[in-house]
Scaffold this active site. Structure first.
Site, mmCIF file in Angstrom:
data_model
loop_
_atom_site.group_PDB
_atom_site.id
_atom_site.type_symbol
_atom_site.label_atom_id
_atom_site.label_comp_id
_atom_site.label_asym_id
_atom_site.label_seq_id
_atom_site.Cartn_x
_atom_site.Cartn_y
_atom_site.Cartn_z
ATOM 1 N N CYS A 113 2.603 7.240 0.709
ATOM 2 C CA CYS A 113 2.784 8.637 0.866
ATOM 3 C C CYS A 113 3.655 8.963 2.016
ATOM 4 O O CYS A 113 3.880 8.203 2.801
ATOM 5 C CB CYS A 113 1.415 9.272 1.113
ATOM 6 N N CYS A 136 2.700 1.429 12.019
ATOM 7 C CA CYS A 136 2.066 0.289 11.620
ATOM 8 C C CYS A 136 1.493 -0.368 12.545
ATOM 9 O O CYS A 136 1.959 -0.925 13.462
ATOM 10 C CB CYS A 136 2.609 -0.455 10.417
ATOM 11 N N CYS A 145 -1.582 4.334 2.444
ATOM 12 C CA CYS A 145 -1.609 5.829 2.531
ATOM 13 C C CYS A 145 -2.169 6.728 3.649
ATOM 14 O O CYS A 145 -2.817 5.837 4.494
ATOM 15 C CB CYS A 145 -2.171 6.486 1.227
#
Length: 159
Positions: free
Chosen positions: A81, A89, A8
């Site tokens: 989220c 990432c 998140c």
């Protein structure tokens, strides 16, 4: 054992509840970790109270950066989220199966204490449903493309 990384943005609430659920329900099969792209440095007290109400451990969690896990191999990465969903990432996660399980942030709910608790319970229930459905899958033997499709479908379930 599969390593599941729950991400998140702030790593204070939803990702921590996800980590707790995976480690509790997936004992012996899953080792879960949680982190954030921009950790806020503390765990939301409402999240800890929710874990306690459900008999899950409330100790040992910390709001930490996903960069802290660059030497940890991850098999599955789950963003929980909407803020983290659109972020790129880190490179070390490129080999992991990825999915997005967006859930609303109960930490931002305004209202009475009962309304706040209800928001945490709703988020917890949705995460619990999704974790249980995921654990019903033959995770260890599924081809990555099939696993991704199944996890994406699970990410649409709500309690």
């Amino acid at each position: 054992m599969l390593n599941v990384f729950v991400i998140c943005t702030g790593n204070s609430c939803r990702s921590v509840m996800g980590e707790a659920l995976f480690n509790h329900l997936g004992q012996g099969r899953i080792k879960a970790f949680s982190a954030g792209s921009h950790p806020i440095g503390r765990i939301n007290q409402g999240a800890l109270a929710t874990l306690k109400r459900h008999g899950l451990p409330t100790e040992g969690y910390q709001s930490q950066s996903w960069e802290d896990f660059e030497h940890q191999s991850m098999d599955i990465v789950i963003t929980v989220c909407d803020n983290a969903h659109g972020e790129t990432c880190p490179v070390y996660l490129t080999n992991a199966v990825r999915t997005h399980w967006g859930v609303s942030d109960p930490g931002h709910v305004e209202g009475t204490e009962e309304e706040k608790i209800a928001a945490f319970e709703q988020t917890f229930a949705t995460l619990e449903l999704r974790v249980k459905k995921m654990l019903e899958l033959p995770l260890e033997t599924m081809p990555p493309e099939e696993l991704t499709a199944e996890l994406n479908a699970i990410g649409q379930l709500t309690a």
